[in-house]
Structures are given as C-alpha cells and as structure tokens.
Motif scaffolding. Structure first.
Motif, PDB file in Angstrom:
ATOM      1  N   GLU A   1       0.824  -1.210   0.000  1.00  0.00           N
ATOM      2  CA  GLU A   1       0.000   0.000   0.000  1.00  0.00           C
ATOM      3  C   GLU A   1       0.861   1.264   0.000  1.00  0.00           C
ATOM      4  N   ILE A   2       1.887   1.273   0.831  1.00  0.00           N
ATOM      5  CA  ILE A   2       2.788   2.433   0.896  1.00  0.00           C
ATOM      6  C   ILE A   2       3.443   2.649  -0.471  1.00  0.00           C
ATOM      7  N   LEU A   3       3.829   1.537  -1.098  1.00  0.00           N
ATOM      8  CA  LEU A   3       4.485   1.655  -2.404  1.00  0.00           C
ATOM      9  C   LEU A   3       3.512   2.166  -3.463  1.00  0.00           C
ATOM     10  N   ARG A   4       2.265   1.661  -3.420  1.00  0.00           N
ATOM     11  CA  ARG A   4       1.279   2.127  -4.411  1.00  0.00           C
ATOM     12  C   ARG A   4       0.949   3.606  -4.208  1.00  0.00           C
ATOM     13  N   GLU A   5       0.954   4.033  -2.970  1.00  0.00           N
ATOM     14  CA  GLU A   5       0.705   5.462  -2.699  1.00  0.00           C
ATOM     15  C   GLU A   5       1.802   6.319  -3.322  1.00  0.00           C
ATOM     16  N   GLU A   6       3.017   5.838  -3.186  1.00  0.00           N
ATOM     17  CA  GLU A   6       4.155   6.568  -3.756  1.00  0.00           C
ATOM     18  C   GLU A   6       4.032   6.644  -5.283  1.00  0.00           C
ATOM     19  N   VAL A   7       3.549   5.556  -5.886  1.00  0.00           N
ATOM     20  CA  VAL A   7       3.355   5.528  -7.340  1.00  0.00           C
ATOM     21  C   VAL A   7       2.305   6.567  -7.738  1.00  0.00           C
TER      22      VAL A   7
ATOM     23  N   GLN B   1       3.201  10.116  -8.128  1.00  0.00           N
ATOM     24  CA  GLN B   1       4.019  10.375  -9.321  1.00  0.00           C
ATOM     25  C   GLN B   1       5.330  11.110  -9.030  1.00  0.00           C
ATOM     26  N   THR B   2       5.908  10.781  -7.897  1.00  0.00           N
ATOM     27  CA  THR B   2       7.227  11.331  -7.570  1.00  0.00           C
ATOM     28  C   THR B   2       8.276  10.595  -8.413  1.00  0.00           C
ATOM     29  N   THR B   3       9.500  11.095  -8.393  1.00  0.00           N
ATOM     30  CA  THR B   3      10.570  10.411  -9.129  1.00  0.00           C
ATOM     31  C   THR B   3      10.708   8.983  -8.600  1.00  0.00           C
ATOM     32  N   LEU B   4      10.675   8.862  -7.277  1.00  0.00           N
ATOM     33  CA  LEU B   4      10.770   7.542  -6.660  1.00  0.00           C
ATOM     34  C   LEU B   4       9.572   6.678  -7.073  1.00  0.00           C
ATOM     35  N   GLY B   5       8.385   7.293  -7.056  1.00  0.00           N
ATOM     36  CA  GLY B   5       7.156   6.593  -7.438  1.00  0.00           C
ATOM     37  C   GLY B   5       7.229   6.032  -8.849  1.00  0.00           C
ATOM     38  N   LYS B   6       7.778   6.801  -9.770  1.00  0.00           N
ATOM     39  CA  LYS B   6       7.870   6.348 -11.165  1.00  0.00           C
ATOM     40  C   LYS B   6       8.809   5.153 -11.289  1.00  0.00           C
ATOM     41  N   GLU B   7       9.851   5.173 -10.480  1.00  0.00           N
ATOM     42  CA  GLU B   7      10.819   4.071 -10.458  1.00  0.00           C
ATOM     43  C   GLU B   7      10.150   2.804  -9.903  1.00  0.00           C
ATOM     44  N   ILE B   8       9.444   2.984  -8.779  1.00  0.00           N
ATOM     45  CA  ILE B   8       8.775   1.868  -8.104  1.00  0.00           C
ATOM     46  C   ILE B   8       7.738   1.210  -9.027  1.00  0.00           C
TER      47      ILE B   8
ATOM     48  N   TYR C   1       8.723  -1.741 -11.259  1.00  0.00           N
ATOM     49  CA  TYR C   1       8.888  -3.042 -10.606  1.00  0.00           C
ATOM     50  C   TYR C   1       7.535  -3.683 -10.335  1.00  0.00           C
ATOM     51  N   ILE C   2       6.617  -2.903  -9.754  1.00  0.00           N
ATOM     52  CA  ILE C   2       5.314  -3.456  -9.368  1.00  0.00           C
ATOM     53  C   ILE C   2       4.566  -3.983 -10.601  1.00  0.00           C
ATOM     54  N   GLU C   3       4.570  -3.210 -11.653  1.00  0.00           N
ATOM     55  CA  GLU C   3       3.789  -3.617 -12.832  1.00  0.00           C
ATOM     56  C   GLU C   3       4.335  -4.865 -13.505  1.00  0.00           C
ATOM     57  N   LYS C   4       5.605  -5.144 -13.287  1.00  0.00           N
ATOM     58  CA  LYS C   4       6.173  -6.373 -13.861  1.00  0.00           C
ATOM     59  C   LYS C   4       6.026  -7.557 -12.910  1.00  0.00           C
ATOM     60  N   GLY C   5       5.592  -7.284 -11.675  1.00  0.00           N
ATOM     61  CA  GLY C   5       5.464  -8.368 -10.701  1.00  0.00           C
ATOM     62  C   GLY C   5       6.755  -8.627  -9.953  1.00  0.00           C
ATOM     63  N   ASN C   6       7.709  -7.727 -10.090  1.00  0.00           N
ATOM     64  CA  ASN C   6       8.979  -7.895  -9.374  1.00  0.00           C
ATOM     65  C   ASN C   6       8.943  -7.185  -8.026  1.00  0.00           C
ATOM     66  N   LEU C   7       9.880  -7.542  -7.169  1.00  0.00           N
ATOM     67  CA  LEU C   7       9.960  -6.840  -5.891  1.00  0.00           C
ATOM     68  C   LEU C   7      10.664  -5.505  -6.102  1.00  0.00           C
ATOM     69  N   VAL C   8      10.221  -4.541  -5.335  1.00  0.00           N
ATOM     70  CA  VAL C   8      10.872  -3.235  -5.341  1.00  0.00           C
ATOM     71  C   VAL C   8      12.189  -3.408  -4.564  1.00  0.00           C
ATOM     72  N   PRO C   9      13.291  -2.783  -5.018  1.00  0.00           N
ATOM     73  CA  PRO C   9      14.580  -3.011  -4.342  1.00  0.00           C
ATOM     74  C   PRO C   9      14.516  -2.765  -2.828  1.00  0.00           C
ATOM     75  N   ASP C  10      15.237  -3.623  -2.107  1.00  0.00           N
ATOM     76  CA  ASP C  10      15.198  -3.617  -0.640  1.00  0.00           C
ATOM     77  C   ASP C  10      15.387  -2.244  -0.011  1.00  0.00           C
ATOM     78  N   GLN C  11      16.354  -1.471  -0.521  1.00  0.00           N
ATOM     79  CA  GLN C  11      16.654  -0.214   0.178  1.00  0.00           C
ATOM     80  C   GLN C  11      15.475   0.768   0.134  1.00  0.00           C
ATOM     81  N   PHE C  12      14.682   0.766  -0.970  1.00  0.00           N
ATOM     82  CA  PHE C  12      13.520   1.658  -1.053  1.00  0.00           C
ATOM     83  C   PHE C  12      12.487   1.264  -0.005  1.00  0.00           C
TER      84      PHE C  12
END
Ligand code: ADP
Length: 208
Positions: free
Chosen positions: A33-39, A42-49, A52-63
C-alpha cells in the motif's frame, strides 16, 4: 503487540489486516500500500517503483526497508503486512523486536482464482472479489464510493511472475522465521474470514 503477516500474493493479508486493526486497534503498515501510494503521487521515486510493481517484481530492498521502518518508528502496536519479503529485509528489522510472525498458507491454484476476481478501490485500497466478496453496489467501493478497478499486477501473466519471485525470495523468509521459532502457520485456503478466526486464536494464545 508487533506482528508480521506473510503469505503468497492473494492469500488474504489485506482482509486479515483489516480485521486485526478493528479488533486489536493495531496500526496497519502495508508495504504494498505504501508503495502504491508513492506511485500515485508520481514522484521520481514513485515512477521508479511503478516499473517493478507492474512487472510483478519486488521493489529493491533499500527503497522498501526505509519507508517501512519509518512507518513503524516509535510505534508499539502494529501489523507489518507483506514485509519482509527478502532475507535482507528481515535482517534490516531485527531491532524492531517483533513478537509473532503469522503465515497465511494457501495453494497457488486457489490464489490465482482469487486474484483474477480481485477488484480494489484506488482511493483507500479497499479490496473486493467479484464472486467471494462483492461490493454492495456493483463496481463501486462501499466506503469511498469510487470506481473499483483491477490492479495491473493482478493480470494473469504478472501474477505468474509474482509467484516465481515469491518462491525465490520470500520462501526463505518463512524458513528464517521458522528457525527462529517465531512462525505460526494458518491454513488460509478456505476464506480469509475463516483464516482470521484462527489468527485470533493464535493472538489470544500468544498475548494472554
Ligand atoms: P500481494 O501480497 O498480493 O503481492 P502487495 O500489495 O503486498 O500484494 O504487493 C504488491 C507489490 O508491491 C508486490 O508485487 C511488489 O512489487 C511490491 N512490494 C510489496 N511489498 C514489498 C516488499 N516487502 N519488498 C519489495 N516489494 C514489495
């Protein structure tokens, strides 16, 4: 009480969390949920995240680790939903002193059906199912009155990838907590509501 809730995609973590929040006044910290909120922001971080989500991959650990830890900081009563999903994430939070890890166990064929019918409201992340948990009014969220949509990552080919990643990255986390004797396994195949009854029993047992 600090609880981690783990389980494959579509195992009912969201529904079980909602009940725990109501019954035990816990704060719900959902990594997804936190990650989807960031998406959505539409922040720079959100666009990066989003990639990953749309491909079904995990978002990198550090984020993920950073934002989840920030959410849990200074709090004493919460559920961590969908976190940690990698051994590296689990090691990041050893200082949180988690009391209990609950694992919602469901066979893959069952969750694939659940995910295909899952619909969510974009506003509050409320979840429904076309057959098993329909909203009062077709296609509309009971709480926010907004249109229900299918998450992009609930589409079949993305679901397949999420399961592959789950087996590779998250299964070791289950074994990690098992070895630490922190893990309780719940049969979540019937319905999330039935699973929740057993979750309650375990909680009453652990925190009596
Ligand atoms: P589900 O549990 O049904 O997969 P979530 O809402 O928990 O749904 O997660 C959706 C997506 O968000 C995941 O597929 C992944 O891309 C990302 N995500 C969620 N939690 C994590 C995490 N702990 N680490 C990395 N990525 C995560």
């Amino acid at each position: 009480m600090k609880i981690i809730l783990l389980g494959p995609p579509g195992s009912g973590k969201g529904t079980v969390s909602e009940r725990l929040v109501q019954d035990y006044n816990l704060i719900h910290i959902s990594a997804g949920e936190i990650l989807r909120e960031e998406v959505q922001k539409q922040t720079t971080l959100g666009k990066e995240i989003k990639k990953y989500i749309e491909k079904g991959n995990l978002v990198p650990d550090q984020f993920v680790a950073e934002i989840v830890k920030l959410g849990a900081k200074g709090k004493k009563n919460y559920i961590l939903d969908g976190f940690p999903r990698t051994i590296a994430q689990a090691k990041e939070i050893t200082d949180l002193n988690i009391d209990l890890v609950i694992y919602l166990d469901v066979p893959e064929q069952i969750v694939i059906k659940r995910l295909a019918g899952r619909r969510t409201c974009k506003k509050g992340d409320h979840t429904y199912h076309l057959t098993y948990l329909p909203p009062k009014k077709r296609g509309i969220c009971d709480y926010d009155k907004t249109k229900l949509l299918q998450r992009k990552d609930d589409q079949p080919d993305v679901v397949k990838e999420r399961f592959r990643v789950y087996h590779e990255k998250t299964q070791p986390v289950i074994d990690y907590y098992k070895k630490k004797r922190m893990l309780r396994i719940i049969d979540a195949a019937p319905t999330p509501e039935k699973a929740y009854k057993n979750v309650r029993k375990i909680i009453e047992d652990t925190f009596k």
